[in-house]
Design an enzyme around this catalytic site. Structure first.
Site, PDB file in Angstrom:
ATOM      1  CG  ASN A  23       6.554  -8.268   0.630  1.00 33.10           C
ATOM      2  OD1 ASN A  23       6.331  -9.291  -0.012  1.00 33.10           O
ATOM      3  ND2 ASN A  23       5.704  -7.253   0.655  1.00 33.10           N
ATOM      4  NE  ARG A  34       9.435 -24.835 -15.739  1.00 36.80           N
ATOM      5  CZ  ARG A  34      10.735 -25.075 -15.877  1.00 36.80           C
ATOM      6  NH1 ARG A  34      11.630 -24.182 -15.454  1.00 36.80           N
ATOM      7  NH2 ARG A  34      11.167 -26.194 -16.423  1.00 36.80           N
ATOM      8  CG  HIS A  59       0.271  -6.624  -0.651  1.00 40.18           C
ATOM      9  ND1 HIS A  59       0.618  -5.286  -0.575  1.00 40.18           N
ATOM     10  CD2 HIS A  59      -1.011  -6.649  -1.089  1.00 40.18           C
ATOM     11  CE1 HIS A  59      -0.418  -4.549  -0.978  1.00 40.18           C
ATOM     12  NE2 HIS A  59      -1.408  -5.365  -1.312  1.00 40.18           N
ATOM     13  NE  ARG A  61      -1.357  -5.905  -5.307  1.00 42.30           N
ATOM     14  CZ  ARG A  61      -0.173  -5.720  -4.731  1.00 42.30           C
ATOM     15  NH1 ARG A  61       0.613  -6.764  -4.497  1.00 42.30           N
ATOM     16  NH2 ARG A  61       0.251  -4.505  -4.406  1.00 42.30           N
ATOM     17  CG  HIS A  66       2.139 -11.489  -5.750  1.00 40.48           C
ATOM     18  ND1 HIS A  66       1.316 -11.280  -4.659  1.00 40.48           N
ATOM     19  CD2 HIS A  66       2.134 -10.334  -6.462  1.00 40.48           C
ATOM     20  CE1 HIS A  66       0.858 -10.046  -4.706  1.00 40.48           C
ATOM     21  NE2 HIS A  66       1.315  -9.446  -5.787  1.00 40.48           N
ATOM     22  CD  GLU A  86       2.749  -4.644   2.854  1.00 37.92           C
ATOM     23  OE1 GLU A  86       3.705  -4.067   3.414  1.00 37.92           O
ATOM     24  OE2 GLU A  86       2.673  -4.810   1.613  1.00 37.92           O
ATOM     25  CB  THR A 117       3.826  -2.487  -7.070  1.00 37.72           C
ATOM     26  OG1 THR A 117       4.365  -2.511  -5.749  1.00 37.72           O
ATOM     27  CG2 THR A 117       4.238  -1.205  -7.768  1.00 37.72           C
ATOM     28  CG  HIS A 207       6.928   1.039  -2.650  1.00 35.72           C
ATOM     29  ND1 HIS A 207       5.934   0.113  -2.917  1.00 35.72           N
ATOM     30  CD2 HIS A 207       7.375   1.445  -3.862  1.00 35.72           C
ATOM     31  CE1 HIS A 207       5.776  -0.013  -4.218  1.00 35.72           C
ATOM     32  NE2 HIS A 207       6.651   0.778  -4.817  1.00 35.72           N
ATOM     33  CG  ASP A 208      10.744   1.367  -5.050  1.00 29.35           C
ATOM     34  OD1 ASP A 208      10.592   0.139  -5.226  1.00 29.35           O
ATOM     35  OD2 ASP A 208      10.257   2.224  -5.828  1.00 29.35           O
ATOM     36  CG  HIS A 231      11.468  -5.528  -6.449  1.00 24.57           C
ATOM     37  ND1 HIS A 231      10.934  -6.367  -7.405  1.00 24.57           N
ATOM     38  CD2 HIS A 231      12.461  -4.834  -7.069  1.00 24.57           C
ATOM     39  CE1 HIS A 231      11.564  -6.188  -8.552  1.00 24.57           C
ATOM     40  NE2 HIS A 231      12.502  -5.266  -8.372  1.00 24.57           N
TER      41      HIS A 231
END
Length: 256
Positions: A23, A34, A59, A61, A66, A86, A117, A207-208, A231
């Protein structure tokens, strides 16, 4: 019942070659902080594939904080591995993008607008009819569908009735509890994963997940189709290098 038990036992011991989908949302976060185009998100996708990633996940949004919708279109042009998008299918803009780009897979996630998230799976019982409708929309265009769910057997069973191809187990609670009691942390995931296999659903997770907890997860759920990791992988890459990090994550899901 006997046939189902027999099938259940076969699935338990049949390992799969689990794919790593990287991801790259956090690459886009850094760029957006920036302005300009540094780091280049499309180039990051190209490099992730070159370094061994089996797929790329994005993903987008609605606020495009992002990954931008334009990023998704550009990545589609250069993708040589699997492309997974996603997002929340309650957003018409998201639906339109997926149908335009036609990725290999769409993962339906019940995010609220402005949510930092993803933090829960679908209530597939309550939203059964709606999800059935949305699954059909994407499958009509030959897009594989995965539904984001919590590790609850009843939610897995209801997901099956929607016609989805796969589910993605939401792994935050596993990751949070792993350092406390890893065997307890994985317990409900094993149950949910086994049920998915008996029902004939493909199985993703995300996730994580990270370099500390990923191998144990794979060892206990050997028939996992895909993990989507962003992440932790991007954070590790700051210290370990992008190519090296991708290879390190791949070893966690390939070593016995």
């Amino acid at each position: 019942m006997e046939n189902e038990i027999q099938k259940f036992e076969v699935y338990i011991w049949k390992p799969k070659q689990t794919k790593l989908s990287v991801n790259i949302n956090k690459i886009a976060v850094l760029r957006n902080s920036r302005g300009g185009n540094n780091p280049n998100v499309t180039q990051a996708a190209i490099d992730a594939q070159r370094f061994g990633a089996d797929g790329i996940t994005v993903h987008p949004r609605p606020d495009e904080r992002h990954i931008r919708y334009s990023d998704v279109r550009e990545i589609k042009k250069i993708i040589t591995t699997e492309f997974n998008i996603e997002g929340n299918c309650r957003e018409q803009k998201f639906i339109d993008l997926v149908l335009e780009v036609k990725p290999d897979q769409v993962t339906l996630v019940p995010d609220a607008i402005g949510q930092i998230t993803s933090n829960h799976g679908w209530d597939t019982i309550k939203n059964q009819d709606y999800l059935k409708e949305m699954v059909a929309v994407f499958q009509k265009e030959n897009i594989r569908v995965s539904i984001f769910v919590d590790p609850i057997v009843e939610m897995v069973e209801a997901a099956k009735t929607t016609g989805t191809d796969r589910i993605e187990l939401y792994t935050e609670s596993y990751a949070t509890n792993y350092l406390v009691d890893k065997n307890k942390a994985i317990k409900e995931y094993i149950k949910a994963a086994h049920r998915a296999q008996v029902l004939g659903l493909g199985l993703n997770a995300g996730h994580d997940l990270d370099l500390h907890n990923l191998k144990f997860f794979k060892q206990n759920i050997p028939y996992l189709d895909e993990v989507s990791i962003g992440h932790a992988l991007i954070a590790d890459a700051i210290y370990l290098g992008f190519e090296n990090t991708i290879q390190m994550y791949k070893r966690q899901i390939s070593e016995p």
